[in-house]
Design an enzyme around this catalytic site. Structure first.
Site, PDB file in Angstrom:
ATOM      1  N   ASP A 286     -10.909   2.223  -2.981  1.00 15.46           N
ATOM      2  CA  ASP A 286     -11.430   2.005  -1.629  1.00 15.46           C
ATOM      3  C   ASP A 286     -12.952   2.062  -1.616  1.00 15.46           C
ATOM      4  O   ASP A 286     -13.567   1.798  -0.590  1.00 15.46           O
ATOM      5  CB  ASP A 286     -10.864   3.057  -0.666  1.00 15.46           C
ATOM      6  CG  ASP A 286      -9.487   2.656  -0.159  1.00 15.46           C
ATOM      7  OD1 ASP A 286      -9.108   1.483  -0.325  1.00 15.46           O
ATOM      8  OD2 ASP A 286      -8.785   3.524   0.408  1.00 15.46           O
TER       9      ASP A 286
ATOM     10  N   ASP B 292       0.829  -1.208   0.000  1.00 16.78           N
ATOM     11  CA  ASP B 292       0.000   0.000   0.000  1.00 16.78           C
ATOM     12  C   ASP B 292       0.867   1.263   0.000  1.00 16.78           C
ATOM     13  O   ASP B 292       2.065   1.217   0.317  1.00 16.78           O
ATOM     14  CB  ASP B 292      -0.889  -0.037   1.255  1.00 16.78           C
ATOM     15  CG  ASP B 292      -2.195   0.713   1.069  1.00 16.78           C
ATOM     16  OD1 ASP B 292      -2.290   1.531   0.146  1.00 16.78           O
ATOM     17  OD2 ASP B 292      -3.117   0.471   1.874  1.00 16.78           O
TER      18      ASP B 292
HETATM   19  C1  GLA Z   1      -5.676   2.016   2.197  1.00 16.93           C
HETATM   20  C2  GLA Z   1      -6.138   0.821   1.398  1.00 16.93           C
HETATM   21  C3  GLA Z   1      -7.174   0.056   2.191  1.00 16.93           C
HETATM   22  C4  GLA Z   1      -6.575  -0.377   3.517  1.00 16.93           C
HETATM   23  C5  GLA Z   1      -6.060   0.838   4.272  1.00 16.93           C
HETATM   24  C6  GLA Z   1      -5.300   0.447   5.513  1.00 16.93           C
HETATM   25  O1  GLA Z   1      -6.687   2.971   2.307  1.00 16.93           O
HETATM   26  O2  GLA Z   1      -6.642   1.215   0.168  1.00 16.93           O
HETATM   27  O3  GLA Z   1      -7.623  -1.060   1.470  1.00 16.93           O
HETATM   28  O4  GLA Z   1      -5.548  -1.295   3.298  1.00 16.93           O
HETATM   29  O5  GLA Z   1      -5.203   1.623   3.473  1.00 16.93           O
HETATM   30  O6  GLA Z   1      -4.808   1.529   6.203  1.00 16.93           O
END
Ligand code: GLA
Length: 735
Positions: free
Chosen positions: A547, A477
């Site tokens: 997301d 990420d």
């Molecule tokens: C990002 C990712 C999510 C999750 C969060 C965790 O927003 O896109 O899927 O993994 O971080 O902090």
């Protein structure tokens, strides 16, 4: 196929259905762009450069040299000496001067495709492709520029990249270096790009191209949620099925600018490359700079053909590794299920229930390391938090494995929290302008990956975790964009290299990771889909799309993503309702059907959802196993767009042998007094007969139709009752 006609000094680059022509012009060896379009039988199109019209060429009319520079279709335009359009390359000499002009020196035609050192790029064997290397120079600067063009034999793609070398006696600075340019007549184009925001990535935008400069760009340090490194110029009348398209996509994950400039002469200059904002690369004598690759696609057969070309290229010549052509395990991710509130017991309870339902992998998301109880600390401290992961990571992974499930884990390796042991030990490891308070975002800073010791330290931390247990998936990420561009490690005259060095270091880390753990399924992610680009796809066969997991929001996001990228790359999960991003409730069945168009998985607490929803999981798992080969490997067609018609969405995949197809239909809001929708299918064999089965509508009886009828007269999809209803319709050839 690449040919060179020595007498005319013309290069002809052919893909199966397109031709690209370059010519060397006049005594000073200017490199001109002649033609890009449908395949030509011969390259006798020199006249298109209009060198027989005023202002002619400098050898015939030197008094109008400036006019020549300002209208000649350059293959790779420079600036500062008379071409007032956007240049592709900027330099500043040691004396502070900026003008340059390139002339042809030599060329090579090679079978295959050279690698681009340190950068992701498309690849192909000596049978798959040919490469033209045009060597140009500016002898006043002491600069050599190699223009690389690769043509593929199996897809209508030409890739381009550029390598700049200091062959002079003094260092100079590169202040801009784009990777591709097309100078052509304005054919009354529209401009198509992908625009978005967090949780709203890659919405297709089409607008009229006007005079002057229009661009999409990012200087956020990543390709970004907001704009996408993609640009297409399309004929006003271009539709899904017809019309001309010139498209460019950047194989790069950092700052970019994609631009079209319509000039006073009704010419268009289309360019793509690294964004010049805050870019300045010092080239010492003998040093080179390799610019990333641009993929160019031309078609006169509309968006379906463009999409299919990108999909084929990326499936065959970009994505690599164990999972390139393989079904991915159905995962369950605990992020939306628990956020930071979990421990071994909680994760095992989810895994136990999930394994009974047919889910194949548990992914432990953010919150398992350091003192990470919320998103305000501990990034950089990649050691297991045993208060939460009681018994340690290996115990947890082994227990999950005993349930017959694989185990995956989340990292955010590029970041550092001010509240972390790493930051306390190395405050100078964060990207920052020394002496100026840094701008926090999600209460974190970005690590200065231009420093090799930082890269090595983080890589070792990540690898140590992966070596410690049977972990077969990583979600990588990146949750904030770059600011305060400064490095404690770089000298003053190399601070302008930081953005690009950062991206190179991300590539280096992912390269090391995929080499040390070749069995690993890597999924890239950046606050959802902010780094969904071909650069990352070279390292990970799938990327978390957004997301926003709401099935209806996903229609537009997935349509825009699939506009260029194969369905096999789109991370898509079924999540709980009301949806955490938009608060909408949609049927569990619809969420499953929409997620089936991507990698497929779950992102919810399976121990807490209703029994009714839980009972649907084994059915969805069965659908995934039944259709994933087709979804992943088949040809994708857009049938209808909810983003355009505001009523329903529809897409289709067809197997290469045209024996099988799957249609997904999603009605958004139900309206009264509509009859069934008649949808025209695509890509079928007109002479084959297909049994049509509505997988989730018992009211429709199975029927057999010919491909011809389905494509010309269409298929009736009875109007579903209720909002947000989806239908999965399978077609199978019958003898
Ligand atoms: C990002 C990712 C999510 C999750 C969060 C965790 O927003 O896109 O899927 O993994 O971080 O902090």
């Amino acid at each position: 196929m690449i040919t060179y006609k020595e007498n005319e000094r013309v290069f002809q680059l052919d893909t199966p259905n397109t031709t690209y022509v370059i010519a060397v012009v006049d005594d000073e060896n200017f490199v001109g762009h002649v033609y890009y379009g449908p395949r030509l039988k011969d390259s006798d199109v020199f006249y298109l450069m209009r060198t027989e019209e005023p202002p002619f060429v400098p050898s015939k009319n030197n008094r109008e040299r400036c006019s020549f520079y300002d209208c000649f279709p350059f293959e790779y335009p420079t600036g500062g000496v008379g071409d007032y359009r956007e240049s592709c390359i900027g330099i500043r000499t040691a004396a502070g001067h900026v003008g340059s002009m390139l002339s042809y020196v030599s060329h090579e035609i090679l079978n295959g495709k050279p690698e681009l050192k340190g950068l992701p790029a498309t690849f192909g064997t000596e049978e798959d492709c040919m490469t033209l290397k045009l060597v140009c120079e500016d002898k006043y600067v002491g600069m050599q520029v190699e223009l690389l063009y690769t043509v593929f034999q199996d897809v209508d793609v030409i890739t381009r990249s550029v390598r700049v070398t200091n062959v002079g006696q003094e260092s100079f600075y590169l202040t801009k270096v784009y990777s591709a340019c097309i100078d052509m007549d304005n054919k009354d184009f529209d401009m198509v790009s992908l625009h978005g925001s967090w949780a709203r990535e890659r919405h297709i935008q089409r607008k009229t191209l006007g005079y002057g400069i229009q661009n999409v760009s990012s200087f956020r340090g990543e390709s970004s949620h907001q704009d996408h490194p993609f640009l297409a110029l399309v004929d006003k009348n271009t539709t899904q099925e017809n019309g001309e398209i010139y498209a460019m996509n950047f194989v790069y994950s950092g700052n970019f600018r994609a631009q079209a400039e319509v000039t006073q002469f009704d010419f268009v200059r289309m360019t793509m490359g690294i964004h010049p904002e805050n870019f300045c690369w010092k080239l010492e004598c003998g040093e080179s700079f390799q610019a990333p690759e641009v993929v160019m696609v031309y078609t006169d057969k509309g968006f379906d053909a463009m999409t299919s070309t990108f999909h084929k290229l990326y499936k065959r010549h970009l994505i690599r590794g164990e999972y390139k052509n393989k079904k991915r395990p159905i995962l369950i991710n605990n992020w939306e299920a628990t956020y930071f509130k979990f421990d071994t017991e909680k994760l095992l309870s989810i895994a136990k229930e999930a394994s009974k339902l047919g889910i194949e992998m548990l992914v432990m998301d953010d919150g398992w390391f350091g003192k990470r109880h919320s998103d305000n600390c501990a990034l950089g401290d990649w050691t297991v938090n045993e208060e939460k992961i009681q018994g340690g990571l290996k115990y947890l992974v082994d227990e999950v494995n005993k349930l017959g499930m694989k185990f995956g884990i989340w990292f955010e390796p590029e970041m550092i929290s001010p509240d972390s042991d790493l930051y306390r030990a190395h405050p100078d490891w964060a990207i920052a302008i020394p002496g100026r308070p840094g701008t926090e975002s999600r209460q974190q800073f970005v690590l200065d990956l231009s420093r090799q010791e930082v890269v090595d330290c983080i890589y070792e931390q990540v690898a140590t975790i992966l070596r410690s247990a049977n972990i077969t998936y990583v979600k990588w990420d990146m949750n904030r964009q770059l600011t305060d561009i400064g490095s404690y490690g770089l000298p003053a005259d190399r601070q302008g290299e930081l953005y690009h060095r950062y991206v190179l270091a991300v590539y280096q880390m992912q390269d090391r990771l995929t080499k040390e753990f070749p069995y690993l399924l890597l999924e890239n992610c950046s606050g959802g889909g902010a780094r969904f680009d071909p650069g990352m796809l070279y390292f990970s066969p799938q990327i978390w799309c957004s997301d926003d997991t709401d099935a209806i929001e996903r229609l537009e996001i997935q349509e825009g993503t699939a506009f260029i990228y194969p369905l096999s790359t789109m991370g898509a999960h079924v999540s709980d309702c009301p949806n955490h991003a938009v608060g909408r409730s949609t049927p569990f069945e619809t969420r499953g059907i929409v997620a089936l168009a991507g990698t497929f998985g779950y992102e919810l607490d399976v121990t807490k959802i209703s029994q009714e929803d839980r009972d649907k999981i084994p059915e969805q798992v069965a659908m995934y196993h039944k259709y994933n080969d087709l979804v992943r490997e088949g040809d994708y067609y857009r049938i209808a767009s909810y983003a355009q018609n505001h009523k329903y969405d529809c897409w289709q995949v067809v197997s290469a042998d045209q024996k099988q197809s799957l249609v997904t239909f999603v009605q958004v809001l139900c309206k009264v007094n509509y009859k069934s929708r008649c949808i025209l299918l695509k890509g079928l064999d007109a002479d084959k007969r297909y049994k049509v089965v509505f997988e989730n509508d018992d009211n429709v009886t199975d029927r057999v139709y010919s491909g011809d009828v389905l494509m010309k007269a269409g298929l009736l999809v009875p109007a579903p009752w209720g909002d947000f209803q989806a239908r999965l319709i399978s077609l199978t050839e019958v003898e």
